[in-house]
Write an enzyme that holds these catalytic residues in place. Sequence first.
Site, PDB file in Angstrom:
ATOM      1  N   LYS A 153       0.838  -1.209   0.000  1.00  0.00           N
ATOM      2  CA  LYS A 153       0.000   0.000   0.000  1.00  0.00           C
ATOM      3  C   LYS A 153       0.870   1.255   0.000  1.00  0.00           C
ATOM      4  O   LYS A 153       0.567   2.219  -0.692  1.00  0.00           O
ATOM      5  CB  LYS A 153      -0.957  -0.017   1.195  1.00  0.00           C
ATOM      6  CG  LYS A 153      -2.127  -0.962   0.956  1.00  0.00           C
ATOM      7  CD  LYS A 153      -3.074  -1.028   2.120  1.00  0.00           C
ATOM      8  CE  LYS A 153      -4.175  -2.041   1.845  1.00  0.00           C
ATOM      9  NZ  LYS A 153      -4.852  -2.501   3.049  1.00  0.00           N
ATOM     10  N   LYS A 208      -4.066  -9.076 -11.875  1.00  0.00           N
ATOM     11  CA  LYS A 208      -4.966  -9.515 -10.813  1.00  0.00           C
ATOM     12  C   LYS A 208      -6.141  -8.533 -10.705  1.00  0.00           C
ATOM     13  O   LYS A 208      -5.933  -7.319 -10.748  1.00  0.00           O
ATOM     14  CB  LYS A 208      -4.183  -9.535  -9.488  1.00  0.00           C
ATOM     15  CG  LYS A 208      -5.010  -9.983  -8.317  1.00  0.00           C
ATOM     16  CD  LYS A 208      -4.319  -9.751  -6.986  1.00  0.00           C
ATOM     17  CE  LYS A 208      -5.292 -10.072  -5.882  1.00  0.00           C
ATOM     18  NZ  LYS A 208      -5.197  -9.275  -4.702  1.00  0.00           N
ATOM     19  N   LYS A 224      -9.874  -3.500  -7.158  1.00  0.00           N
ATOM     20  CA  LYS A 224     -10.511  -2.175  -7.284  1.00  0.00           C
ATOM     21  C   LYS A 224      -9.468  -1.121  -7.633  1.00  0.00           C
ATOM     22  O   LYS A 224      -9.709  -0.234  -8.419  1.00  0.00           O
ATOM     23  CB  LYS A 224     -11.158  -1.773  -5.942  1.00  0.00           C
ATOM     24  CG  LYS A 224     -12.532  -2.321  -5.754  1.00  0.00           C
ATOM     25  CD  LYS A 224     -13.013  -2.095  -4.334  1.00  0.00           C
ATOM     26  CE  LYS A 224     -12.289  -2.986  -3.360  1.00  0.00           C
ATOM     27  NZ  LYS A 224     -13.030  -4.014  -2.717  1.00  0.00           N
TER      28      LYS A 224
HETATM   29  P1  ADP Z   1      -9.069  -5.200  -3.727  1.00  0.00           P
HETATM   30  O1  ADP Z   1      -7.743  -5.736  -4.227  1.00  0.00           O
HETATM   31  O2  ADP Z   1     -10.028  -5.042  -4.848  1.00  0.00           O
HETATM   32  O3  ADP Z   1      -8.917  -3.947  -2.897  1.00  0.00           O
HETATM   33  P2  ADP Z   1      -9.463  -6.507  -1.214  1.00  0.00           P
HETATM   34  O4  ADP Z   1      -8.017  -6.400  -0.911  1.00  0.00           O
HETATM   35  O5  ADP Z   1     -10.419  -5.620  -0.461  1.00  0.00           O
HETATM   36  O6  ADP Z   1      -9.673  -6.319  -2.783  1.00  0.00           O
HETATM   37  O7  ADP Z   1      -9.872  -8.037  -1.045  1.00  0.00           O
HETATM   38  C1  ADP Z   1     -10.934  -8.512  -0.260  1.00  0.00           C
HETATM   39  C2  ADP Z   1     -10.911 -10.022  -0.291  1.00  0.00           C
HETATM   40  O8  ADP Z   1     -11.098 -10.505  -1.632  1.00  0.00           O
HETATM   41  C3  ADP Z   1      -9.598 -10.629   0.195  1.00  0.00           C
HETATM   42  O9  ADP Z   1      -9.894 -11.772   0.973  1.00  0.00           O
HETATM   43  C4  ADP Z   1      -8.886 -11.030  -1.069  1.00  0.00           C
HETATM   44  O10 ADP Z   1      -8.090 -12.156  -0.886  1.00  0.00           O
HETATM   45  C5  ADP Z   1     -10.023 -11.336  -2.034  1.00  0.00           C
HETATM   46  N1  ADP Z   1      -9.609 -10.945  -3.384  1.00  0.00           N
HETATM   47  C6  ADP Z   1      -9.436  -9.688  -3.858  1.00  0.00           C
HETATM   48  N2  ADP Z   1      -9.057  -9.687  -5.161  1.00  0.00           N
HETATM   49  C7  ADP Z   1      -8.974 -10.988  -5.526  1.00  0.00           C
HETATM   50  C8  ADP Z   1      -8.650 -11.659  -6.754  1.00  0.00           C
HETATM   51  N3  ADP Z   1      -8.351 -10.982  -7.841  1.00  0.00           N
HETATM   52  N4  ADP Z   1      -8.673 -13.007  -6.755  1.00  0.00           N
HETATM   53  C9  ADP Z   1      -9.015 -13.712  -5.657  1.00  0.00           C
HETATM   54  N5  ADP Z   1      -9.325 -13.144  -4.471  1.00  0.00           N
HETATM   55  C10 ADP Z   1      -9.319 -11.797  -4.395  1.00  0.00           C
END
Ligand code: ADP
Length: 328
Positions: A112, A194, A197
């Site tokens: 981050k 990957k 958001k």
């Molecule tokens: P983002 O990367 O969109 O901010 P978060 O970090 O808030 O997503 O992730 C929330 C949950 O969703 C976590 O448990 C994370 O492991 C899962 N997750 C997020 N993106 C993915 C992905 N591309 N593939 C599988 N799991 C994901």
Amino acid sequence: MKTFLSGIQPSGLLHLGNYFGAIRQHVASLEEPGEHYYFIADYHALTTCRDADALRNQVRETAVTYLSLGLDPERAHLFRQSDVPEVTELAWMLSCVTGMGLIERAHSYKDKVAKGIKPSVGLFTYPVLMAADILAYDSDVVPVGKDQIQHLEMAQDMAGYFNAAFGEGCFKRPEARIAAEEKYARVPGLDGEKMSKSYGNDLWIFESGKKLKKAIGRIPTDSRAPEEPKDPSELLLFDFLALFLEADELADWERRVREGGEGAPGYGHLKVRLIEAIDEHFGEARERREEWLAHPERVDAVLERGAVKARERARAVRDRCLAACGLR
Ligand code: ADP
Ligand code: TRP
């Protein structure tokens, strides 16, 4: 009886990565006997969110998303993290036995900061609050996405430090559970990176109609003709199809693309099938979503009931730990 627990940050509209990597496992765990606690990590969201109305809306949206996707409130306690203030008391107790070095090693913090987020103390101590979340309910099994494993190992370490200092019975050691299949553990985004958001390559779980068509249209393809034989494992489109199609049907499309020739499907054809499969997969959930949205008071009632149950548990653990370390 086992206790299952997990949470998700209410950071906007949840996407397919969140669904396959996290929420789907949470919902599936309800099939197993035990107590089930699932929460919306709004205290954690405060590490980055600065818009009160947006945060309120996102908490509600996350609750509706969980309920629509099948988190049955009769079988699971769904609640807001901030409805259980005991968690912040436990976070303080844990932070006092945790060395700086452990937290400094956290990948997600480093990532981050590398992305340009100005770090606050809260962002740095995020894993301590997360450990408190997990340990507050005497959790046994914590279904999480792959990127959360390190946080979970830190929670195990912190429980160990506290127990070593104040008695082995203070915290129970939780275990992580990760989606077994790689295709669910790392869902690609519409650009092949990957899905996240923060990369702007995400697809909202409930996207439908024209917007869904437009989003799927964004998945990159090339100019090769349908007849030309291709390796499906090199096509991003197949990573998406693999999430939604039954194994037999997927194998059939793969074979036709690999063989090429007359009658082989073109990219447009595959995209149409993908859209149909997404509509089929989320059709019922979309309907349930409309129902929950039409009855916000029902959502509030679920969260309130969940909070009462969660607090009962967390209070007992907090009292046990306060007593153990001499604060009672
Ligand atoms: P983002 O990367 O969109 O901010 P978060 O970090 O808030 O997503 O992730 C929330 C949950 O969703 C976590 O448990 C994370 O492991 C899962 N997750 C997020 N993106 C993915 C992905 N591309 N593939 C599988 N799991 C994901
Ligand atoms: N850090 C998790 C995420 O970004 C959310 C979370 C907070 C969590 N506390 C938790 C997950 C406790 C599991 C257990 O998705």
